[in-house]
Design an enzyme around this catalytic site. Structure first.
Site, PDB file in Angstrom:
ATOM      1  CE  LYS A   1     111.247  76.214  33.491  1.00  0.00           C
ATOM      2  NZ  LYS A   1     111.346  74.746  33.149  1.00  0.00           N
ATOM      3  CB  THR A   2     111.934  73.670  28.228  1.00  0.00           C
ATOM      4  OG1 THR A   2     111.065  73.608  29.641  1.00  0.00           O
ATOM      5  CG2 THR A   2     112.037  72.124  27.850  1.00  0.00           C
TER       6      THR A   2
ATOM      7  CG  ASP B   1     113.452  72.466  34.978  1.00  0.00           C
ATOM      8  OD1 ASP B   1     113.637  73.765  34.856  1.00  0.00           O
ATOM      9  OD2 ASP B   1     112.544  71.611  34.590  1.00  0.00           O
ATOM     10  CD  GLU B   2     109.837  74.621  36.696  1.00  0.00           C
ATOM     11  OE1 GLU B   2     110.100  75.794  37.572  1.00  0.00           O
ATOM     12  OE2 GLU B   2     109.198  74.503  35.906  1.00  0.00           O
TER      13      GLU B   2
ATOM     14  CD  GLN C   1     107.567  81.514  36.797  1.00  0.00           C
ATOM     15  OE1 GLN C   1     106.643  80.726  36.350  1.00  0.00           O
ATOM     16  NE2 GLN C   1     108.578  81.652  35.939  1.00  0.00           N
TER      17      GLN C   1
ATOM     18  NE  ARG D   1     101.928  80.649  34.501  1.00  0.00           N
ATOM     19  CZ  ARG D   1     103.218  80.486  34.059  1.00  0.00           C
ATOM     20  NH1 ARG D   1     103.635  79.302  33.330  1.00  0.00           N
ATOM     21  NH2 ARG D   1     104.176  81.422  34.551  1.00  0.00           N
TER      22      ARG D   1
END
Length: 761
Positions: free
Chosen positions: A162-163, A348-349, A379, A723
């Site tokens: 994503k980043t 973002d997010e 998420q 994670r």
């Protein structure tokens, strides 16, 4: 070996109650266990992967001891067939002395590996290096980077880059499309994410420092603050911001005083969280539905709080969004200015956005609608802040012409981990249909393990961490995740007692400073010292006495030449029912003195009225961490100690440790919420049982027909599982908070695939 000597008594693990394995382990640590054959010191192995047994502390050939132990164990096993357990006694079969059926011992269960639902298929990844020489993008990532006009939803699964997509998109638009950095707005939720993205654009994409510096980036709060400050710097400046929780608490406590309520008995922190939720979830002017009497009371406090802020010319973080929304509503000219300024917006997010933030972003994106939102509905775990997956799920309704790009290649975790997590989250009904796929395989599979309770769970995890560190792992490679801070109490204590460096926040460190914990422990402290002023201060609310009584007790203990406990019966102005209750309770403190800690807590809870006090308190505070739950947690740890002084010494030690600064590079202890966005080589998920994950409150709402909270709990487990990069361990304790626990219903899809799978088969 399965046998050892303790206090001149031979212990056989196969006949010893599983409930007391932790006791044996700690006795071995103290050097109190010895080989039943040679008499040398032994330790007890109590870890995740191997069956519990005793091992000699020294290195050497102890095969003779093992054979002798094995022979003795066979004889004991034969005898065992003629007996059955009844509490701590072994009774001959057929000679029952009670109508009650004896509890069945919880046998040690071997851990179970989770096989992936589908075989790993390595897909050829076409790398496109034309945009930037050193940055590779797969086909989906490239599409997300180059679709720059109009609304775009990028569904970025866990570990899907994503980043990289966000930074590559911004860099591509600046370097290749000639978009001015001043006309781009990149919004995220943390300052850390902002700094990371800017650093990447400068170092990996080669953007000139002046270009990166001119790009408008920041958190929602920082963006709204700058807009408001520019509009009215005298009102909206940092000097007027309520930055600290204690500042908000002061206003709430003042409002409680005006309402005639006791601030020490009211969950102020929960009220502040509820007020924040209302501010984030409802646009200014919208009516807030109040569900019960407690919410009505909090709403009155909310009104008090707002009036006090206004009188002092202050604002809090949540005010910035509402004020910015109102500003754009009242001043179309200011809105138009920013609409002209920001022609491209990246969020973002996106799954964490709340209604007020989303509305402002929609206003800013008009009329061009160049709005790129990157997130993952699987998420979305911040409903308590007002966020909801509905903004992602309804994006196509809000923007009918929007394009959607799916990023489903996971570069973080192995195939067995990704496949398992995907099976879990697919049971949710309200989500985009998609399948996350790993880009690498591994022979290591996720593991379910079955400790007896929280204490044994913590011991098993620390043992596994120690073994891995001995084999070359670093402490910072590990994360231990739990649903709420109280769920991390045992693992925090075990790591604190070990030599393994760790890092933990105050939420898990401060268990023994919680209000209810301090109050129940006050009974024990007072039983040992009837003039313990600090303990009596915490005891007063449980006796339905005001704090002002403390000074009176001090004076009475001097004038009447008695202890402060005895002085309770001499307090003036007591109502008859109060005096009778206190006279009944006071003699019990002497009875507590020699009890075992868990017996004393149970006695105080019942005979001394603490459970009655808990019920009369009404709302127990935070719905995730209730006072009655804290009480059960205290009883779990109290069972480890034989005397009250030993237990209180442990409590004092852990309270002193609250002030200690933990290691920066150590095992990470955190809630699942705090772990979001992070990754670790090895992850342990604690308490995967109904009541923990999923939490009790979500099960209650599901029983009433609303599965919204239950689906979020499933997403929480999904976040926790994803994670892990290489090793994932999920704990399913047989007992939680002193009661029988049942494996999390969320694990059922994994169990169906693994009915015949075990690490020991």
């Amino acid at each position: 070996m399965k046998c050892a000597r303790l206090n001149d008594r031979t212990i056989h693990l196969h006949t010893y109650s599983r409930e007391h394995y932790q006791f044996l382990y700690e006795e071995a640590v103290k050097g109190h266990l010895f080989c039943a054959h040679c008499g040398r010191p032994v330790i007890m192995r109590l870890d995740i992967l191997q069956e519990p047994e005793f091992l000699h502390r020294e290195k050497g050939d102890f095969s003779a001891c093992e054979e002798a132990c094995h022979s003795t164990s066979r004889k004991q096993e034969a005898k065992k067939e003629d007996y059955e357990e009844s509490g701590v006694f072994r009774l001959p079969k057929g000679k029952a002395i009670s109508a009650d059926k004896s509890p069945v011992l919880t046998e040690w269960q071997p851990p179970r590996k989770i096989n992936p639902g589908t075989p790993f298929l390595k897909k050829p990844e076409a790398q496109h290096l034309s945009l930037f020489p050193t940055i590779g993008l797969n086909t989906d990532q490239l599409q997300a980077v180059t679709e720059t006009e109009g609304p775009l939803l990028v569904l970025a699964g866990a570990g899907s880059g994503k980043t990289r997509v966000l930074t590559a998109r911004a860099a591509h638009m600046i370097e290749h499309l000639g978009v001015s950095p001043e006309n781009m707005l990149l919004v995220t939720f943390t300052t850390k994410a902002v700094a990371e993205m800017k650093e990447r654009m400068a170092n990996e994409y080669g953007l000139a420092p002046q270009h990166v510096g001119r790009l408008v980036t920041g958190t929602f709060h920082s963006l709204f603050y700058k807009i408001l400050y520019h509009y009215d710097s005298s009102k909206w400046n940092g000097d007027h911001l309520l930055k600290m929780e204690w500042q908000k608490e002061q206003y709430i406590k003042k409002a409680l005083y005006e309402e005639g309520a006791d601030e020490k008995e009211f969950p102020v922190d929960q009220a502040i969280q509820q007020i924040g939720y209302w501010k984030n979830s409802y646009l200014p002017g919208e009516r807030i539905p109040l569900k019960d009497e407690w919410e009505k009371q909090v709403y009155r406090l909310y009104e008090h709080y707002e009036r006090q802020k206004k009188e002092h010319g202050q604002f809090d973080f949540n005010d910035m969004a509402s004020a910015c929304y109102e500003l754009f509503q009242l001043r179309p000219d200011i809105l138009e200015h920013y609409q002209t300024r920001f022609t491209y917006i990246l969020i973002d997010e996106f799954q964490d956005i709340n209604p007020v933030q989303y509305k402002i972003m929609q206003m800013l994106a008009s009329p061009e609608q160049n709005l790129c939102c990157v997130g993952d509905d699987d998420q979305s775990i911040y409903a308590f802040r007002g966020s909801s997956p509905s903004f992602i799920l309804d994006f196509q309704k809000d923007y009918p012409g929007a394009k959607t790009v799916y990023l489903t290649a996971n570069y973080r975790s192995t195939h067995p981990i990704v496949s398992s997590a995907d099976l879990v989250v697919k049971k949710n009904k309200k989500r985009y249909v998609k399948t996350l796929e790993a880009t690498r395989d591994d022979v290591q599979h996720p593991v379910l393990f079955y400790p007896y309770d929280e204490e044994e769970e913590a011991t098993m995890v620390v043992s596994d961490i120690k073994e891995k560190i001995q084999n070359g792992a670093r402490p910072e490679d590990f994360a231990v995740l739990y649903r709420t801070n109280s769920g991390g109490r045992a693992i925090y204590e075990r790591l604190h007692q070990s030599s393994v460096p760790y890092t933990a926040d105050r939420g898990v460190q401060s268990f023994y400073s919680r209000r209810i914990v301090r109050q129940i422990l006050a009974y024990l402290y007072v039983s040992q010292n009837e003039d313990d002023t600090e303990a009596i201060k915490h005891l007063l609310p449980a006796l339905f006495l005001k704090q002002s009584a403390l000074n009176t007790l001090k004076a009475l203990s001097i004038t009447e030449d008695c202890s402060m406990v005895k002085a309770l019966t001499k307090l003036p102005d007591l109502k008859p029912f109060q005096l009778n209750k206190i006279k009944k309770i006071v003699p019990f403190f002497a009875s507590l003195r020699t009890m075992k800690p868990v017996e004393a807590i149970t006695f105080a809870e019942g005979k001394m009225g603490f459970s009655e006090y808990l019920k009369k308190r009404g709302n127990e505070g935070n719905k995730l961490e209730k006072g009655s739950d804290d009480l059960r947690d205290v009883k779990v740890v109290a069972k480890k100690f034989k005397t009250i002084p030993d237990f209180l010494a442990h409590v004092d030690h852990m309270r002193a440790a609250e002030k200690n600064k933990t290691a920066e590079n150590g095992v990470q202890l955190m809630t699942v919420h705090r772990s979001k966005g992070l990754e670790f080589k090895t992850v342990y998920v604690l308490g995967a049982v109904d009541g923990s994950i999923p939490h009790d409150f979500s099960l209650e709402t599901a029983r009433k027909g609303d599965e919204t909270a239950l689906e979020e709990e499933r997403r929480l487990l999904y976040v926790a599982m994803t994670r892990a990069e290489q090793h994932l361990y999920i704990s399913c304790p047989a007992n939680r908070r002193g009661k029988t626990a049942h494996r999390s219903r969320f694990l059922q899809p994994l169990m169906q695939l693994n009915k015949r799978s075990s690490l020991h088969k």
